[in-house]
Scaffold this motif. Structure first.
Motif, short mmCIF file in Angstrom:
data_model
loop_
_atom_site.label_atom_id
_atom_site.label_comp_id
_atom_site.label_asym_id
_atom_site.label_seq_id
_atom_site.Cartn_x
_atom_site.Cartn_y
_atom_site.Cartn_z
N ILE A 175 0.94 -1.13 0.08
CA ILE A 175 -0.04 0.01 -0.13
C ILE A 175 0.85 1.19 -0.10
O ILE A 175 1.64 1.37 0.96
N THR A 176 0.41 2.11 -0.84
CA THR A 176 1.52 3.31 -0.96
C THR A 176 0.78 4.55 -1.71
O THR A 176 0.00 4.24 -2.59
N ASP A 177 0.87 5.67 -1.15
CA ASP A 177 0.21 7.00 -1.65
C ASP A 177 1.13 7.29 -2.98
O ASP A 177 0.67 8.45 -3.48
N ASP A 178 1.96 6.69 -3.36
CA ASP A 178 2.67 6.86 -4.43
C ASP A 178 1.81 6.47 -5.76
O ASP A 178 2.20 6.85 -7.14
N MET A 179 1.06 5.65 -5.38
CA MET A 179 0.00 5.30 -6.77
C MET A 179 -1.33 6.34 -6.91
O MET A 179 -1.64 6.80 -5.72
N MET A 180 -1.72 6.50 -7.99
CA MET A 180 -2.98 7.11 -7.97
C MET A 180 -4.14 6.31 -7.68
O MET A 180 -4.18 5.11 -8.03
N PRO A 181 -5.31 6.96 -7.10
CA PRO A 181 -6.15 5.97 -6.87
C PRO A 181 -6.79 5.42 -7.87
O PRO A 181 -6.77 6.00 -8.95
N ARG A 182 -7.29 4.21 -7.71
CA ARG A 182 -7.89 3.44 -8.69
C ARG A 182 -7.15 2.75 -9.80
O ARG A 182 -7.41 2.65 -11.05
N THR A 183 -5.61 3.13 -9.52
CA THR A 183 -4.64 2.45 -10.49
C THR A 183 -3.96 1.48 -9.78
O THR A 183 -3.28 1.90 -8.54
N VAL A 184 -3.74 0.25 -10.05
CA VAL A 184 -2.64 -0.81 -9.28
C VAL A 184 -1.56 -1.06 -10.52
O VAL A 184 -1.78 -0.97 -11.59
N ALA A 185 -0.45 -1.05 -9.68
CA ALA A 185 0.83 -1.55 -10.44
C ALA A 185 1.33 -2.81 -10.02
O ALA A 185 1.47 -3.02 -9.03
N ILE A 186 1.56 -3.50 -11.22
CA ILE A 186 2.17 -4.85 -10.66
C ILE A 186 3.58 -5.15 -11.50
O ILE A 186 3.35 -5.01 -12.85
N PRO A 187 4.61 -5.32 -11.00
CA PRO A 187 5.83 -5.34 -11.67
C PRO A 187 5.73 -6.66 -12.57
O PRO A 187 5.46 -7.68 -12.29
N GLN A 188 6.06 -6.36 -13.96
CA GLN A 188 5.80 -7.34 -15.14
C GLN A 188 7.07 -8.42 -15.07
O GLN A 188 7.98 -8.06 -14.20
#
Ligand code: MGD
Ligand code: MGD
Ligand code: SF4
Ligand code: MO
Length: 730
Positions: free
Chosen positions: A664-677
């Motif tokens: 969990i991090t506020d570096d993300m924009m809400p409603r966006t999830v990032a998964i390292p590919q």
């Protein structure tokens, strides 16, 4: 090939070829074994900058998992075979398939590490040209064919590649790239963060547009953008720029065509309209347009985050149009068209169409020779592709692989040959695996695009001999294609004499007798020829006098517009290629309505990590300590989903479903999830460390087939994928 440093400790200067930053390295070698890799503090551009991947490459180099002899998969398991057996058997199968199904049923699939190999493509292309096949795939359609396509249509060649004049600009906008982690792409920028800070220090601005507050953002300002909405942002940016009177009408009259059509295309896309879907406030956009207009030298740059969306080609078109219309193209502090060692763009155009766009017959083009990797499963299952030579790639992890479909397609191939350092996941299915050298075992000059197309803000050249000798049964890729041509009775480079000489050469170059090897055309000699052809010092002089590189003098401006280097038919830059104007009208308003309707739902993006390079570093113990990758999301989303750090989610797209722990991090924009590919090594039994740190393959969620491939460039849709997220019990 030449024996060096055997039996003593020595430091050798070379450069890293893991990413395009190509940082200078000092490698300590003892008895032909790499002991230590350190930064080369005297390198003329990287100046001692390196990252952990470069300095830990000794664990790839010395890995006990490396393949060091040709391997054949048999009913009783993997068998080591001789090169003669491998080449004869593969050659026979290729000849038969060509007879039965035509040359185009035999293709290759080339991955990113091959980009740093200057000689391999020469022989690979010659092999396939002689065979009569244009069946080329690879990961370029996961990272950047949209740019090559736009360059071809606007400037007349895929290899006219403009890049920001970072050494002089006062406004740099970086959209969908993270140079501090990635080392940058399609222009050479080691020490990216420091060099961006220099822009701020000289009174300029560096602006990042990204759904994640990235590591590079500390060098400037950052604005969140909702994934896959850049096309609305860029259209509005251009429209507002024109409305503010910032179009350079004199330059437009003199050098461009299509301005009227471009202007009409973006008319109506104002700051407010984009704000509703991008999340970038209208005032912010207008303020950025004003700052851009006021700066002495401004450049917009975009990379994979945008390339992998649904509108990569349209976005890059609009971005290049902004650079051009605002008077910054070919101007100091704007974007430059580098001059390489020779005019690669012109030579490719003159050599014919192998690397130029052509239609596949189903409405999709090939770009820089590449068929869309997102159509490969269909092409195999439909019977168009029967054999593939995979060089330096791991497509099941790197490409769209909805629910594992790509693997199931590969299982149907009549012939699968992998050229790699290791037996990776695709290697598991191969009929043959051919062992290649690492970059420390290859003589080299930097990437073709840096060396030949000159996409380098600080032009320089460096040459490195191989730092260590490869194990005796390892062969350079160029040699494999030359040898395989002989096994297939092919005539290389359209010449009987050259074919005969190369046939002799491939027998000499790895001959056990050193005096015979001395007669051969070695990679060192080929590269020496290239340096000399460009009017540079030869290889020996380079190593003796310029081991840390040779600066070539500043890039010039005014070398492109209005000159013969614009390779379009009429010598003008085309601001409005018809296909783009049409695609914009057909797709952009409709997708905008979709975005509006779904603006509160989740989207998935990727995340490059400093300790990983695609799938290639997964087996490096000192780099990979985590047992898995994670899904990164914003605290507000975590709250909504009832998730705590380390909890698990199910991520579901139209194409597949995975389970993965969260961070969990506020570096993300809400409603966006990032998964390292490029994780998901659960079946990599040829990679002893990676299999114990397998992680989850996020590309099982990416779609393939016609609906998930961008029509103008064949790019796969890998970023901004709509997903549903739910918490699951561990
Ligand atoms: N450490 C490391 N370095 C690498 C690699 C690696 O795997 N690891 N891979 C190498 C390769 S093959 C390449 S091609 C280059 C790529 O180099 P870059 O293009 O710099 O790649 P990324 O770091 O993935 O940056 C893409 C950025 O786009 C953002 N993004 C995602 N979707 C969107 C969107 O819709 N809009 C916008 N505006 N931004 C978006 C992501 O948050 C991410 O920060 O890196 C190379 N260097
Ligand atoms: N979701 C999502 N997916 C992505 C991306 C993303 O941003 N998001 N990025 C995409 C991009 S930009 C790329 S380029 C691809 C990367 O994917 P690929 O192009 O497949 O590259 P790698 O995974 O780095 O390398 C694959 C293989 O090359 C081998 N190798 C390394 N060095 C050499 C060498 O010198 N010679 C030979 N013969 N083999 C070598 C390695 O052992 C490894 O098995 O992934 C793509 N996939
Ligand atoms: S930034 Fe790229 S080129 Fe430099 S050391 Fe790291 S991986 Fe190698
Ligand atoms: Mo890439």
């Amino acid at each position: 090939m030449s024996a060096r440093g055997v039996g003593m400790t020595a430091t050798r200067y070379t450069f890293c070829r893991i990413c395009e930053a190509t940082c200078g390295l000092a490698v300590t070698v003892d008895n032909n074994r790499v002991q230590k890799i350190e930064p080369d503090r005297e390198h003329v551009v990287s100046q001692g900058f390196v990252c952990v991947k470069g300095t830990h490459f000794d664990q790839v180099q010395n890995s006990p998992d490396r393949i060091t002899a040709p391997m054949k998969r048999t009913s009783s398991g993997w068998q080591t075979i001789s090169w003669d057996q491998a080449m004869t058997e593969i050659g026979e199968r290729i000849k038969t398939l060509r007879q039965q199904h035509g040359a185009d049923s035999i293709g290759h699939f080339v991955g990113s590490p091959a980009g740093a190999n200057v000689l391999s493509p020469l022989f690979r292309n010659a092999f396939f040209k002689a065979l009569g096949s244009r069946r080329f795939y690879g990961t370029p359609t996961t990272d950047t064919t949209n740019k090559f396509r736009v360059n071809e249509d606007m400037y007349g060649s895929p290899f006219r590649l403009a890049f920001p004049d970072v050494n002089h600009c006062h406004f740099l906008m970086v959209i969908g790239a993270n140079p501090a982690v990635s080392g940058n792409t399609l222009y050479h920028l080691p020490r990216a963060k420091a060099r961006m800070r220099e822009i701020v220090k000289r009174g300029g601005r560096v602006v990042f547009i990204n759904p994640r507050r990235i590591e590079t953002a500390a060098a400037g300002e950052h604005y969140f953008i909702r994934p896959d909405t850049d096309v609305y942002f860029l259209a509005a940016f251009l429209n507002e720029l024109i409305a503010a009177g910032q179009a350079d009408l004199d330059r437009i009259d003199a050098y461009y065509k299509g301005f009227q059509s471009l202007r009409e295309t973006v008319a109506g896309w104002d700051a407010e309209r984009q704000a509703a879907v991008t999340g970038i406030p209208a005032d912010t956009l207008r303020e950025l347009v004003a700052a851009h207009g006021a700066a002495s030298g401004a450049a917009l740059y975009m990379a994979t985050g945008v390339n992998q969306g649904r509108h990569g080609t349209l976005c890059f078109w609009l971005l290049e149009a902004i650079n051009a219309v605002s008077g910054n193209l070919d101007a100091r502090g704007g974007t430059l068209m580098g001059e390489g060692l020779f005019d690669m763009a012109r030579e490719v155009n003159e050599a014919g169409d192998l690397l130029l766009a052509h239609e596949r017959g189903d409405g999709f083009p090939t770009v820089v020779g590449n068929h869309p990797s997102g159509l490969l499963a269909d092409d195999i299952l439909g019977g168009d592709v029967r054999a593939l030579i995979v060089e330096a790639s791991n497509p099941f992890l790197a490409c769209s692989n909805p629910g594992g479909r790509l693997e199931r397609a590969f299982e149907k191939l009549d012939l699968l040959v992998c050229i790699d350092l290791f037996r990776n996941e695709v290697g598991n299915l191969a009929h043959y695996i051919l062992p290649a050298p690492t970059w420390l075992e290859r003589a080299e000059i930097p990437y073709a695009l840096q060396s030949f197309a000159g996409n380098n803000p600080t032009p320089y050249m460096i040459y490195s001999d191989a730092v260590v000798e490869a194990p005796p049964e390892v062969r350079h890729e160029w040699w494999m294609f030359s040898r395989l041509a002989r096994a297939c009775d092919l005539r290389l480079f359209d010449s009987r004499a050259v074919t005969w000489l190369l046939g002799l050469n491939d027998r000499l170059v790895y001959h056990p007798w050193r005096w015979l090897r001395r007669l051969a055309l070695t990679p060192e000699r080929m590269l020496n020829g290239m340096l000399k052809k460009a009017g540079l010092p030869g290889r020996r002089t380079f190593m003796r006098d310029h081991p840390h590189g040779l600066l070539l003098g500043e890039n010039r401006t005014g070398t492109f517009l209005g000159t013969e280097r614009v390779l379009t038919d009429d010598g003008r830059v085309d601001l409005a290629p018809q296909a783009y104007v049409q695609a914009f009208a057909e797709l952009v308003p409709a997708h905008y309505e979709e975005e509006l309707a779904q603006r509160h739902s989740f989207k998935l993006i990727g995340k490059r990590e400093i300790r990983r390079i695609n799938t290639s570093s997964a087996n490096v113990p000192r780099l990979v300590k985590e047992e898995t990758n994670y899904c990164y999301l914003h605290p507000a989303d975590a709250r909504d989903l009832g998730l705590a750090e380390g909890g698990k989610v199910e991520v579901r797209s139209r194409h597949g479903c995975i389970r993965i722990p969260v961070r969990i991090t506020d570096d993300m924009m809400p409603r966006t999830v990032a998964i390292p590919q490029c994780w998901g090594h659960a079946r990599a039994d040829g990679l002893s460390h990676a299999i114990r740190h397998a992680g989850v393959n996020s590309n099982l969620l990416a779609g393939d087939g016609m609906d998930n491939v961008e029509r103008l460039s064949g790019m796969s849709h890998l970023s901004g994928i709509p997903v549903q997220i739910s918490a699951v019990a561990d």
